[in-house]
Structure formats: C-alpha cells, structure tokens
Design an enzyme around this catalytic site. Structure first.
Site, PDB file in Angstrom:
ATOM      1  N   GLU A  91      -3.573  34.814 -12.600  1.00 23.17           N
ATOM      2  CA  GLU A  91      -4.526  33.965 -11.861  1.00 23.17           C
ATOM      3  C   GLU A  91      -3.792  33.059 -10.875  1.00 23.17           C
ATOM      4  OE1 GLU A  91      -7.334  34.982 -11.955  1.00 23.17           O
ATOM      5  OE2 GLU A  91      -7.352  36.042 -13.867  1.00 23.17           O
ATOM      6  N   ASP A  94      -0.857  41.030 -10.734  1.00 21.17           N
ATOM      7  CA  ASP A  94      -0.271  41.583 -11.960  1.00 21.17           C
ATOM      8  C   ASP A  94       1.256  41.487 -11.922  1.00 21.17           C
ATOM      9  OD1 ASP A  94      -2.639  42.228 -13.187  1.00 21.17           O
ATOM     10  OD2 ASP A  94      -2.610  44.350 -12.633  1.00 21.17           O
ATOM     11  N   HIS A  99      -2.788  34.830  -7.779  1.00 18.69           N
ATOM     12  CA  HIS A  99      -3.883  35.103  -6.842  1.00 18.69           C
ATOM     13  C   HIS A  99      -3.903  34.087  -5.690  1.00 18.69           C
ATOM     14  CE1 HIS A  99      -6.025  38.603  -7.987  1.00 18.69           C
ATOM     15  NE2 HIS A  99      -6.388  38.177  -9.174  1.00 18.69           N
TER      16      HIS A  99
HETATM   17 ZN   LIG Z   1      -7.203  39.151 -10.721  1.00 18.43          ZN
END
Ligand SMILES: [Zn+2]
Length: 689
Positions: free
Chosen positions: A529, A593, A532
């Site tokens: 997160e 990721d 991101h």
């Molecule tokens: Zn995501």
C-alpha cells in the site's frame, strides 16, 4: 447494485479484488478472535524470550509442495499443497486465502445478523438501537425468499411504467436521475470525488458507464470466445447496439490508469456544449444534487457519444436499453427466476461458478453493501482485538522507516526528487482497522418486507451522502472499505493507507506466529500500500494528494525506464488460456508488490539486528519470510474467471504476484541458494523501488 468500491474510489488502489458480483462492496472476513497474542509482531515487541518452537506455526507446511524446487517455481513450492486441497467451491469463481478468510468473515457477520425474523420481540432484544434494528430488518427481509417470491416484480413496476411512459429525449434526464439514484448505472455514472488537482475540494464527477458486461473488450474483441459471450449477453439487438456504442466510446482500463487521461474539469456551459441533447438542469434537480458549477468529466469523448446516441437512437431502443439496465440491476433482489437467470450468465458463463451462492451469503453481502459501517461496528466490537491495531501501527512505522532508507539509498534518483519523495512518505496517513467516526444511517429507511426497495434506498442514500460532500471540506477520516473487508487500499488523493480489521488475522497476521511470516505477509501488504504512493500512477500525486509533477526530468525518465521493465516482465506471463497478463493494466499493482516485498524484507532484517538466527520447522528466518509472503497468494481460479480477470483486474494472478516478485530480489536467490540463471534467479531483474 453497483460495486461500490470500484465505482467510487477512482483514485484508490486496492490490494486485491475479491470479485464480488454486483451487489455489494467487497465483503470481508475475519478469523476467530485469536486467543490473545504472545509473540510480538513489531520488532519492539519481538523482544527477549525466544519463542518456544512448539507454540509457533511458522510455515504452513501442509500448504506447500516440497517436491518442487523453490528456485524453479516458488509459488508452486509454497502453495502446491494448498492448491491441491482447496479446489474452487462450486459457488465461487475462484478460491484463495483471501476468499477463504472472506467466507469465514461472512459467517461471523451472519452470526451478528441472524435473528428469528418471525419473532419481533427477539429482534428487539437483539437489536436495541436503531442501526441494529435496520440491520436485522434488512437481513431478514433479504432472507425471506418466499416473501420475495410472493411480491414478484411489484416493486419494479413503477419504474417499468415510467420507462414505458417516456415520450421524448427531453424527458430522459429526470428518469435517468431516478434510475441512477436507485443504483441503475445506465448511460453514465454521476458521483462526487476529490478534485485531482486540488485535493482540498470535492467536486461532482461524471464518468463512463452503462455497460452490463464486465468490460468494453467483451463488446469489441472479435475473438470467438468474446463474441459468443457478447451475443448471449444481449438478448435484444437494441441493447447490444446501445452498449456497443458506449463500449466503443469508453477508454480501455489501462489507459484509464493515467490520471490526466480521466481529468477534464469543465464548467456547466462547457458541459452543456459537450452534450447539447441532454438537459443537465433537469437531471441534477431530479438527482437532488447540490449546486454544481464545475465538474470533472472523466471521459469527454464518452459523453459526446452518449449525446450522439440520444440523437440517433430511436426512443423505443432507448426504452429497451433502460428496461434491461433496470432488470439487470434489480435481478439479484427479485424472485428466483430472475436471480437464476442473472447467475447463469454473469456468474456461470462469464465467471465459471457452478452454483449460486447460498442465500445467506448474498444477503450478508447486500447488508454489508447498504449498512456496511453499522455492521462493521458490530464486527469490530465482537471480533477485532485492539492489540492487533496497536501492533499493526508499530509495524507500519517500521515499514515506513525501511521505505525511507530505501529512498535514501536509491542510486538512480537525484537529491531533489528524493527530498520530495521523503516528504510524501512522511505525509502518508495510516488508518488501521476501522473509522474513527462511524457513518450516520439515520436518514436511511429500511422497510421490512421490501427487499428491492431497501437495496434501492441504500443506493440512493449512498449517492446522496457522496453528493452532499460537494463544496464541503474533505472528510479525511472516511473509509472506502468496510471494517470486515479482507483487503486494503491506498488513496492517492488522500495520501493515506487503509488496512481494515478484516485482514488483520491469519494468514496475513497472526500474533501467535513467528515474526518472519508476519513481516512477509502483513508486512508486505503494508509495504504494498505504501509503494502505491510511488507507483507509475501514485507517483504523479504529491504528498498533499494533488496531481502535480515533483520529479526532475532525468529522474522521471529513469523511473519510466524502470517501470517499463516491470510492465514487460509481466506482459510475458501467460494466463487465462490463450491470453497474457496485461503488463500496463497491472503495472501499479506489480510495482507495489515488488516495492512492498522489498521494504517489508528490509524492515524484517532491521528488526533482527542483534538477534540469533534461529531455524524453525527447518527453515531459516529469510526462507520463512518469503514463504509467509507467498502463502497469502495461494489460489485456484476457474478459466472463465481468469479470462475475465486478465481483462478487468489490475492485479496479476496469484502465481505471478509471487514468482513475478521474488525473481526481482537477489535476497530471495540468497535465501534459497538458487543457482544464478535458474527461473527464480534470472540475470535480468527489474527494480523501481
Ligand atoms: Zn494494490
């Protein structure tokens, strides 16, 4: 009726798509209130006493396939056993650790909701306050299949009559507003969101919509499978005509990831000029919208096409289209003939599910969709351990520090860009578990015995709640997911990460498990997160949530080169039969990721400073870290669902979330002592963060 999260959170990026069919926000799950925690997750707690090996389920060995070489296919090595023992249940399109947890959480939500519908006194006792009364009424009405059958399509009749009574295109705006309020997303979607270039302001938004099939590709791709599906979907040529016109005018999903491609702020006069055939005054009045002086038209070409459609399509065809959209949205809440028909195509043909979900699951999801925070409040009170919140926050702090070190150490980024990246990182708000202030449902009426009406009122309540934000200060405490959701998200306009209570349990987080697995699982989720904020999309927003370029040209060029490496890597992965992963559609998730696993690894290594290296279950700490990560992604997916995912889901299939990520980490090669050049230790690696 719409999938709320997808519709609303255009600037938010989720960890995973649960693939809930139309009906509710991604429902969520939790495990038993893990008999409270001995071993500590954050380093702070990972203190003194060595954890007794007997108390620690470090690695889910039964989930592994140990005959496989981890250097050849780490995903199968970590998940082969799980995959063999967890086929896709007949009522699902796919099955995964996420799905299993979501299902377990549904069971808990049912326990909260299930009261004897016939016993009003019992209901009152069980539901002493207004919200709880609404929860009980909503759920028991939904569960009363016989009652729903008896009512037939009566609840639909008034809207069907309004559509039949349409006499001219001039009457359309008011009718369309009424349908939109009921959750029928015909022709386009209207809502409100933060202004991408001024994150302090909430403005109205109008966006592409109006398609029943999952993606524009289903109308436009000419391969045999897609074409057959499209024909079966539209039993009326008129509907297919209208929807194909809309599909042609829609941007594809990968293009929509460019925030500038979906940002066109227009004044009312410009909006009127764009769509001379549509009366916005009448629409906004019927929508009961606050005054709209300017708005974001995400896809101007799409609105132009809507206008063209209104001029070129006969009234009768428009009426057929509206009737279809209404029926399509309402079908899950009508008698079983409608439910079954809708399931047969949208879930079975397109998704590969074999059986309709049991009614209680559908009703839990619907209740979560309409009254998610009232239900979530109960969930948190019963199932969420405050200690999990405290420990997660501590872990977030550690991962943030690791990310800070990662940025500082990047050899390809100049000092000026680094300083801005560090500012943005420091500004990220961390929201864990559940909202500080719960949503007020006092203006939502729930009527016993009126299922469709309840769902439609829920939709209208939600739209009104959003539109009421226009022109008001931004509510930073708000959540876009309900607390029991097994998922997480980053929102670039808010610059915040949100980790709901529902995911803070095994296999993501387990206070009874050794640190390595927790850092690899929930640690990587947190890192995901956070990253991101710095993926190909998030990196275009600054720390205040504004779409603003903070990169030097040289650093930006290098970043693009590095993310292109990731896009190419994933585009080569086959999926869904003859398809491939779309490396551009999934670039943000794959970047998250990769960066997320790396910073979680760094946080883990930092937490171990000065501690003995202890093998558990025959695995080194580093091996347990990577296994903890891989095992959250164990999954099985029907071919149909995988095809749909490849076209619509910005996340890669589970196997590539694992293998596609570890191949880029020399630390993985080292942990499993892979020979250079083996499939999981290639010479060419990609790295952005
Ligand atoms: Zn995501």
């Amino acid at each position: 009726m719409t999938i709320r999260f997808a519709a609303s959170a255009s600037l938010a990026t989720a960890l995973a798509l649960g693939c809930p069919p139309a009906g509710s926000a991604a429902a969520a799950a939790d495990q038993p209130p893990a008999a409270v925690p001995p071993a500590a997750l954050p380093a702070a707690a990972a203190s003194s006493a060595p954890v007794p090996a007997a108390a620690v389920a470090a690695v889910g060995r039964e989930d592994m396939e140990t005959g496989i070489d981890p250097c050849v296919d780490f995903y199968r090595y970590a998940c082969g056993g799980w995959m063999a023992h967890h086929p896709v249940p007949p009522d699902q399109r796919a099955w995964s650790r996420f799905g299993a947890l979501t299902d377990a959480n549904r069971g808990k939500l049912r326990d909260i909701l299930a009261v004897d519908a016939a016993d009003a006194k019992a209901a009152e006792r069980a539901h002493p306050d207004a919200d709880q009364q609404k929860l009980g009424d909503f759920y028991s009405t939904c569960m009363d299949e016989a009652g729903v059958g008896k009512r037939g399509v009566a609840a639909l009749q008034p809207d069907l009559e309004r559509i039949a009574a349409l006499r001219s295109a001039a009457e359309l705006p008011a009718l369309l507003a009424r349908l939109h309020r009921a959750g029928v997303s015909a022709l386009f979607r209207f809502s409100a969101a933060q202004d991408a270039k001024d994150a302090t302001a909430v403005i109205a938004t109008v966006d592409a919509g109006g398609l029943a099939l999952p993606d524009r590709d289903y109308y436009l791709k000419t391969d045999a499978k897609s074409a057959a599906q499209a024909r079966a979907a539209a039993d009326a040529a008129a509907v297919l005509d209208v929807e194909t016109t809309l599909a042609k005018a829609s941007l594809d999903r990968a293009s929509r990831r460019d925030p500038l491609a979906v940002y066109h702020k227009l004044g009312r006069a410009e909006l009127a000029a764009l769509t001379p055939s549509f009366g916005w005054d009448g629409y906004l009045a019927a929508l009961e919208s606050p005054p709209v002086s300017s708005l974001n038209v995400a896809e101007p070409d799409f609105l132009k096409a809507v206008d063209g459609l209104l001029r070129s399509t006969g009234l009768a065809n428009l009426q057929t289209y509206l009737r279809w959209q209404l029926l399509h949205a309402a079908a899950p809440w009508l008698p079983s003939a409608f439910v079954n028909e809708s399931f047969a195509f949208f879930d079975k043909t397109l998704g590969g599910a074999q059986e309709l979900k049991p009614r209680w699951k559908r009703c839990v999801e619907a209740t979560d969709g309409a009254l998610g925070e009232a239900l979530g409040r109960e969930y948190v009170a019963r199932w969420f351990d405050p200690e999990a919140k405290r420990r997660t926050l501590a872990l977030v702090g550690e991962v943030e520090k690791a990310m800070g070190r990662d940025i500082a150490d990047l050899d390809w980024m100049g000092g000026e860009t680094k300083r801005r990246a560090e500012e943005k990182l420091a500004a990220i708000a961390n929201k864990i578990g559940y909202p500080e202030a719960w949503r007020d449902y006092s203006r939502l009426a729930v009527v016993r015995g009126d299922l469709l009406g309840n769902v439609e009122r829920g939709e209208a309540f939600e739209l009104a709640r959003r539109l009421a934000k226009i022109g008001k200060p931004v509510e930073r405490q708000e959540w876009l997911m309900t607390p029991p959701t097994v998922n997480a998200y980053y929102n670039s306009s808010m610059n915040d990460i949100n980790i709901p209570a529902g995911i803070l349990q095994p296999p993501f987080y387990d206070p009874a498990r050794d640190d390595a697995s927790n850092y690899g699982a929930i640690g990587a989720v947190i890192g995901h997160e956070m990253t991101h904020g710095f993926d190909d999309r998030g990196s275009q927003f600054d720390g205040h949530g504004n779409l603003a370029d903070w990169w030097t040209p040289a650093d930006e060029a290098e970043f693009k080169r590095r993310t292109a490496c990731i896009a190419d890597e994933y585009s080569a992965f086959p999926a869904g039969g003859d398809l491939h992963v779309n490396g551009r559609l999934t670039l943000g998730e794959n970047t998250a990721d990769n960066g997320g696993l790396r910073v979680a690894y760094q946080a883990y290594e930092a937490s171990r400073t000065g501690k003995p290296r202890q093998a558990l279950d025959g695995f080194t700490p580093e091996q347990r870290f990577f296994l903890g990560f891989a095992q959250i992604w164990c999954s099985n997916t029907t071919l149909e669902a995988e095809r749909q995912n490849v076209r619509t889901n910005p996340h890669s299939p589970g196997r590539y979330r694992v293998d596609g990520t570890v191949v880029n980490m020399p630390e993985f090669q080292q942990a499993f002592q892979c020979k250079a050049g083996s499939p999981m230790a290639p010479e060419k690696r990609c790295r952005a963060w």
